[in-house]
Write a protein that holds these residues in place. Structure first.
Motif, PDB file in Angstrom:
ATOM      1  N   THR A 137       0.838  -1.488  -0.038  1.00 49.07           N
ATOM      2  CA  THR A 137       0.037  -0.118  -0.120  1.00 49.07           C
ATOM      3  C   THR A 137       0.833   1.416   0.269  1.00 49.07           C
ATOM      4  O   THR A 137       0.653   2.429  -0.118  1.00 49.07           O
ATOM      5  CB  THR A 137      -0.492   0.112   0.950  1.00 49.07           C
ATOM      6  N   TRP A 139       2.293   2.612  -2.029  1.00 44.93           N
ATOM      7  CA  TRP A 139       2.367   3.448  -3.335  1.00 44.93           C
ATOM      8  C   TRP A 139       1.589   4.308  -2.744  1.00 44.93           C
ATOM      9  O   TRP A 139       1.415   5.141  -4.114  1.00 44.93           O
ATOM     10  CB  TRP A 139       1.741   1.990  -4.684  1.00 44.93           C
ATOM     11  N   ARG A 140       0.351   4.643  -2.207  1.00 42.94           N
ATOM     12  CA  ARG A 140      -0.565   5.203  -2.138  1.00 42.94           C
ATOM     13  C   ARG A 140       0.171   7.041  -2.412  1.00 42.94           C
ATOM     14  O   ARG A 140      -0.495   7.275  -2.249  1.00 42.94           O
ATOM     15  CB  ARG A 140      -0.848   4.926  -0.589  1.00 42.94           C
ATOM     16  N   ILE A 158      -7.546   2.397  -6.277  1.00 43.93           N
ATOM     17  CA  ILE A 158      -6.490   1.616  -5.930  1.00 43.93           C
ATOM     18  C   ILE A 158      -6.311   0.802  -4.930  1.00 43.93           C
ATOM     19  O   ILE A 158      -6.360   2.136  -3.988  1.00 43.93           O
ATOM     20  CB  ILE A 158      -5.346   1.468  -6.881  1.00 43.93           C
TER      21      ILE A 158
ATOM     22  N   MET B 109      -9.925   3.796   4.476  1.00 41.89           N
ATOM     23  CA  MET B 109      -9.673   2.544   3.394  1.00 41.89           C
ATOM     24  C   MET B 109      -7.831   1.478   3.840  1.00 41.89           C
ATOM     25  O   MET B 109      -8.513   0.081   3.710  1.00 41.89           O
ATOM     26  CB  MET B 109      -9.651   2.593   1.463  1.00 41.89           C
ATOM     27  N   MET B 110      -7.475   2.557   3.809  1.00 42.86           N
ATOM     28  CA  MET B 110      -5.949   1.508   4.202  1.00 42.86           C
ATOM     29  C   MET B 110      -6.076   0.911   5.919  1.00 42.86           C
ATOM     30  O   MET B 110      -5.595  -0.059   6.201  1.00 42.86           O
ATOM     31  CB  MET B 110      -5.216   3.423   4.018  1.00 42.86           C
ATOM     32  N   ALA B 113      -7.001  -1.950   5.110  1.00 42.02           N
ATOM     33  CA  ALA B 113      -5.608  -3.230   4.232  1.00 42.02           C
ATOM     34  C   ALA B 113      -5.404  -4.246   5.434  1.00 42.02           C
ATOM     35  O   ALA B 113      -5.064  -5.250   4.850  1.00 42.02           O
ATOM     36  CB  ALA B 113      -5.295  -2.306   3.623  1.00 42.02           C
TER      37      ALA B 113
END
Lengths: 190, 190
Positions: A137, A139-140, A158, B109-110, B113
Motif C-alpha cells: 500500500t 505506493w499510495r 486502487i 480504506m487503508m 487493508a
C-alpha cells in the motif's frame, strides 16, 4: 516452495514475499488466483472490484521507479531490504492491481470491507499454488502517478498492488502470538 | 454442513450464513478461528486488531434490537429475510466483533487493508470447521450505540461484526461470474 492445499497448513504458511525468481507464473495459475478472489464476500454480493494483471515489462518499468520514490520518501537511503529481501517491481513476474469501486471518488474503511477479503483470497490461492505474494500500500504516496500509468478512471481507487511470483527461497511458517492475547469476552476488556 | 479443509473446495463453499441452529460452537473452534485470523497479513505486521467474542445472552439481547433498528432504517417493514433466512443476533450462537486500531479516531480504506484479511481468514476457518458466518457492516448506522454496549474505547473502531454458528441448513457452492469478466491486462481497459 511446495504447493499447500490444506487450509490449516496454508494459513500459517502465508508470508510476505518480496523477492522472486524469474520463472514466469503460468497463466492458468493467474486464472485460479483471480477466480478464488471472486469467491470472496462483498456487500450485497456487489463484487465492487476489478483486477489489472501487469506482466508487460514496459508497464512494470514505468511503475517500478514510482514505487521506489515512495520508499525514498519514507526511508531515505535506509530503505528496507533493498539489497536482499525486496526486489523492485521491474523484476517482479506479475503485479496484480486490485481496484475498488469508489463512487464520487470517496472511499472509507467500509470500502475495504468489500475488497480486502478478495485480496486475501487471492494471496491464499497464490500460496496454495506455491507462489509468494505481498500486499503493498506504500505506493499510495504516489497514487496519482500510479493511477496515470495504469489509466485508472474516475470512480475507481486502487486498493492494493500485489506482487506475485515464485519466491527466491522457500519460506517456513509465520510466527504469531496466540489469539488469546488479542481477544476479549463479551465486551472490551472482558 | 461438512467440514472442508481443501482450500480449492473451501473458497467456493464460503456463503453468507445468517440463520443458525442452536448447537453451541465449541470453544476450541473459536480458538482455531481466531488463531487463523492472527495469521493474516497487516501493515508492518502490526496486527492492529482486537476481537470480542460475544456469547453472553444479555449482551446479545442488548445488541440485537440495535441491529434490527438498522434494518428498519434501511428497509422499513420490508427488511430482507426477517422471517426465514436471517435470524436476529439474540439467537446467534456467537458474535465475533473485529476491531481496528484507529489513532485519533480516524480510519480510511487503508485501515481496512490491515484488518479485513484477518476477517476473511476468520470466516474461511469457520467454514473449514463446518460453521457458517457472514460479514456484517449495517450496524454502522448505529455505531455509537453498538460501541457503548461493547464498551469500545477511543482509538478503536469496529470493523466488522461476524455472526458464527452451525447453519440451519447445508449450503452448496456460491455462483460467481468468471474472473475474466472483472480483469484487465497491463492497464485499465486492456
Amino acid at each position: 516452495m511446495e504447493p499447500i492445499s490444506d487450509v490449516w497448513e496454508l494459513f500459517p504458511h502465508q508470508r510476505a514475499v518480496r523477492a522472486f525468481d524469474q520463472r514466469p507464473v503460468p497463466e492458468e495459475h493467474i486464472t485460479r488466483i483471480l477466480d478464488a478472489a471472486m469467491r470472496a464476500p462483498s456487500s450485497q454480493n456487489g463484487m465492487p472490484w476489478r483486477f489489472i494483471v501487469v506482466t508487460d515489462q514496459a508497464q512494470k518499468d514505468a511503475l517500478s521507479p514510482v514505487y521506489e520514490r515512495c520508499f525514498d520518501k519514507v526511508y531515505g537511503a535506509n530503505a528496507p531490504d533493498r539489497a536482499a529481501g525486496r526486489e523492485p517491481w521491474s523484476k517482479t513476474p506479475v503485479l496484480i492491481v486490485v481496484l475498488a469501486e469508489a463512487p464520487n471518488g470517496r472511499t472509507s474503511m467500509m470500502t475495504g470491507a468489500s475488497v480486502y477479503p478478495a485480496v486475501q483470497n487471492l494471496m491464499l490461492a497464490a500460496r496454495a499454488l506455491g507462489l509468494g505474494s505481498v500486499i503493498t500500500t506504500l505506493w499510495r504516496l504516489e497514487n496519482d502517478a500510479i493511477r496515470a500509468i495504469l489509466e485508472v478512471p474516475e470512480g475507481w481507487e486502487i486498493a492494493a498492488i500485489v506482487p506475485v511470483g515464485y519466491p527466491d527461497h522457500p519460506w517456513g511458517k509465520s510466527r504469531r502470538p496466540p489469539a488469546a492475547d488479542y481477544t476479549f469476552r463479551d465486551r472490551w476488556g472482558g
